[in-house]
Design an enzyme around this catalytic site. Sequence first.
Site, PDB file in Angstrom:
ATOM      1  N   LYS A  86      29.487  52.791  41.166  1.00  0.00           N
ATOM      2  CA  LYS A  86      28.161  52.172  41.264  1.00  0.00           C
ATOM      3  C   LYS A  86      27.120  53.245  41.568  1.00  0.00           C
ATOM      4  O   LYS A  86      27.460  54.312  42.091  1.00  0.00           O
ATOM      5  CB  LYS A  86      28.156  51.146  42.408  1.00  0.00           C
ATOM      6  CG  LYS A  86      28.922  49.871  42.122  1.00  0.00           C
ATOM      7  CD  LYS A  86      28.781  48.888  43.296  1.00  0.00           C
ATOM      8  CE  LYS A  86      29.610  47.641  43.102  1.00  0.00           C
ATOM      9  NZ  LYS A  86      29.139  46.764  42.021  1.00  0.00           N
ATOM     10  N   GLU A 130      36.550  44.390  39.843  1.00  0.00           N
ATOM     11  CA  GLU A 130      37.804  44.424  40.605  1.00  0.00           C
ATOM     12  C   GLU A 130      38.093  43.103  41.309  1.00  0.00           C
ATOM     13  O   GLU A 130      39.248  42.787  41.580  1.00  0.00           O
ATOM     14  CB  GLU A 130      37.747  45.567  41.634  1.00  0.00           C
ATOM     15  CG  GLU A 130      37.025  45.255  42.961  1.00  0.00           C
ATOM     16  CD  GLU A 130      35.555  44.905  42.808  1.00  0.00           C
ATOM     17  OE1 GLU A 130      34.942  45.290  41.804  1.00  0.00           O
ATOM     18  OE2 GLU A 130      35.009  44.226  43.709  1.00  0.00           O
ATOM     19  N   ASP A 175      33.164  47.957  48.056  1.00  0.00           N
ATOM     20  CA  ASP A 175      33.227  48.079  46.599  1.00  0.00           C
ATOM     21  C   ASP A 175      32.336  49.235  46.137  1.00  0.00           C
ATOM     22  O   ASP A 175      31.132  49.079  45.975  1.00  0.00           O
ATOM     23  CB  ASP A 175      32.776  46.764  45.938  1.00  0.00           C
ATOM     24  CG  ASP A 175      32.897  46.817  44.418  1.00  0.00           C
ATOM     25  OD1 ASP A 175      33.512  47.780  43.906  1.00  0.00           O
ATOM     26  OD2 ASP A 175      32.394  45.897  43.751  1.00  0.00           O
ATOM     27  N   ARG A 203      37.930  39.983  40.350  1.00  0.00           N
ATOM     28  CA  ARG A 203      38.743  39.049  39.554  1.00  0.00           C
ATOM     29  C   ARG A 203      40.206  39.503  39.496  1.00  0.00           C
ATOM     30  O   ARG A 203      41.107  38.680  39.334  1.00  0.00           O
ATOM     31  CB  ARG A 203      38.128  38.909  38.156  1.00  0.00           C
ATOM     32  CG  ARG A 203      38.036  40.204  37.418  1.00  0.00           C
ATOM     33  CD  ARG A 203      37.063  40.149  36.253  1.00  0.00           C
ATOM     34  NE  ARG A 203      35.669  40.156  36.680  1.00  0.00           N
ATOM     35  CZ  ARG A 203      34.632  40.059  35.862  1.00  0.00           C
ATOM     36  NH1 ARG A 203      34.826  39.914  34.566  1.00  0.00           N
ATOM     37  NH2 ARG A 203      33.409  40.078  36.320  1.00  0.00           N
TER      38      ARG A 203
HETATM   39  N1  BES Z   1      30.947  43.147  44.012  1.00  0.00           N
HETATM   40  C1  BES Z   1      30.356  43.161  42.754  1.00  0.00           C
HETATM   41  C2  BES Z   1      29.384  42.009  42.507  1.00  0.00           C
HETATM   42  C3  BES Z   1      28.160  41.971  43.379  1.00  0.00           C
HETATM   43  C4  BES Z   1      26.955  42.454  42.908  1.00  0.00           C
HETATM   44  C5  BES Z   1      28.195  41.381  44.617  1.00  0.00           C
HETATM   45  C6  BES Z   1      25.827  42.376  43.700  1.00  0.00           C
HETATM   46  C7  BES Z   1      27.068  41.300  45.407  1.00  0.00           C
HETATM   47  C8  BES Z   1      25.885  41.784  44.942  1.00  0.00           C
HETATM   48  C9  BES Z   1      31.438  43.073  41.677  1.00  0.00           C
HETATM   49  O1  BES Z   1      32.669  43.609  41.995  1.00  0.00           O
HETATM   50  C10 BES Z   1      30.952  43.838  40.479  1.00  0.00           C
HETATM   51  O2  BES Z   1      30.699  44.991  40.630  1.00  0.00           O
HETATM   52  N2  BES Z   1      30.822  43.157  39.362  1.00  0.00           N
HETATM   53  C11 BES Z   1      30.396  43.760  38.175  1.00  0.00           C
HETATM   54  C12 BES Z   1      31.198  43.173  37.038  1.00  0.00           C
HETATM   55  C13 BES Z   1      30.961  43.823  35.717  1.00  0.00           C
HETATM   56  C14 BES Z   1      31.492  45.234  35.718  1.00  0.00           C
HETATM   57  C15 BES Z   1      31.623  42.998  34.656  1.00  0.00           C
HETATM   58  C16 BES Z   1      28.912  43.445  37.988  1.00  0.00           C
HETATM   59  O3  BES Z   1      28.499  42.338  38.283  1.00  0.00           O
HETATM   60  O4  BES Z   1      28.176  44.340  37.572  1.00  0.00           O
HETATM   61 ZN    ZN Z   2      33.120  43.578  44.044  1.00  0.00          ZN
HETATM   62 ZN    ZN Z   3      32.809  45.685  41.637  1.00  0.00          ZN
END
Ligand code: BES
Ligand code: ZN
Ligand code: ZN
Length: 499
Positions: free
Chosen positions: A281, A353, A274, A355
């Site tokens: 990120k 992504e 991701d 969800r």
């Molecule tokens: N894979 C990440 C969530 C994650 C964060 C997993 C840290 C493990 C450790 C997920 O896809 C994500 O990036 N979520 C975003 C959602 C937001 C954009 C609504 C997040 O949590 O920042």
């Molecule tokens: Zn993710």
């Molecule tokens: Zn993500």
Amino acid sequence: MRIIFEEADVTKVKCDLLTVNEFEGVIKPGGATGAVDKALNGLISHLSSKGEISGKLYNNNLIHSQGKISADHILVAGLGKSSEFNLDKVRNVSAKAVNEAKKIRAKRVATIVHGAGIGGLDPFKACRAVIEGAILANYKFEDYKKEKDSDETFQIDELIIIEKNPSKIKDYKKAVEIAQISTNATNKARDLVNTPANKLTPNIFSQIAKKITENSGLKYELLEKKDIIEMGMDALYSVAKGSKEDPCVVVLKYFGAKKSKIDIGLIGKGITFDSGGLSLKTPKHMEDMKIDMAGAAAVLCVMEAASKLKIKKNILAVIPLTENMPDGASSKPGDVISSMHGKTVEIISTDAEGRMILADAITYAKDKGAQKIIDIATLTGACVTALGDVASGILGNDQKMIEEIIESGEMSGEKLWQLPMYDEYKEYLKSTIADTKNCSGLGKAGTSSGALFLKEFVGDTPWAHIDIAGTAHLDREIGPYSKGATGAGVFTILNYLMM
Ligand code: BES
Ligand code: ZN
Ligand code: ZN
């Protein structure tokens, strides 16, 4: 690690290390520890009276047997206060004993079942905890190390469970079988999650899944890119568009019940990397994102273990797999896409992504007739903020299911904490141009709003969502788990399926 039983006196078991135990404040030990003490001419009670052996929780004392008993070394493990003793401590004590064994490079390790005697715990559960702790602590991941066999990655070969009472051994045998299968499944999930993203692409994951099913009672099916497009899995495809690797969906079926209906659908988030996509990120946040397939790994390993344990349920596993990458072909913030369900989604962040791919997997599982659904995913950073690396988040539309899953986690030391699904959060996902947004963009109640997005696709099917973003991977040692992947959720789901 082989696990064997010896119906013998503790002093007569040949091994490199024998683990006995002592509660805090005990000077004259009884039971197995007492027998060893006697054979050592009172050395343990002498050291206890001097305060050298304290019995304090996780304080370990290593003693040479000097040939007075059949074991070469003896470890007196501190159990802490007897009033505070529980199964989590049994698991941790057992794990710490294995870590001590590694330090002295003991290959054959014998132990009594902590807590089953004077500790007053249920012998079956205590035995399970001993095995879980030992196998978890014996885990190593050195596939990509040229220099192997360091102290850290030394492994014990054999764990001997000593029990004088033959009627208890019968109970222990079943406990060992369950514990061994479920802990090995957990360790296999750890392997997958620890594997770097260049070595574990969606395609490689599907091949591993296929291999696992070859010698098991599982049925394997693969939905490829063309199937995904044909079936209208646009939400999943919208995530995959920016990647050079093709997406796929691994579908596994296990029939353990006589009837034909599918009791439960298990869905695991399989983002093999991701990057965030165009909502890129930061390097720091991207560093560990090979772990974003931990839900997928958990579901795959649960399925393998379910068939080994001959669980009496029909289970469907749906594992959507893709990378999330930035590219000229990637989805863009503001894009509106459709989904297999038919609902349209406005993409606010391409980093939300997980969800998206879960939404289509949920629709697929429902179409196939799943009566209940559990999804497990490293879904939100907000869950890490709320619960840290200590507990997974759990949410859903069926309170009984949620409570049973929480209890299932507790049995094997996995903590789950329920977070709310208040209707008021729904506002966050309202889109002016589509049926829903994929996230609020507001940074509010991220874990709850993620679950509320999924609920739109789940409908009335009884469902629980487990967010393992904080627990799938550790940057420190916790209890029986070393740094790195934990296999979070495998125990919980297996225990729930066995309920
Ligand atoms: N894979 C990440 C969530 C994650 C964060 C997993 C840290 C493990 C450790 C997920 O896809 C994500 O990036 N979520 C975003 C959602 C937001 C954009 C609504 C997040 O949590 O920042
Ligand atoms: Zn993710
Ligand atoms: Zn993500």
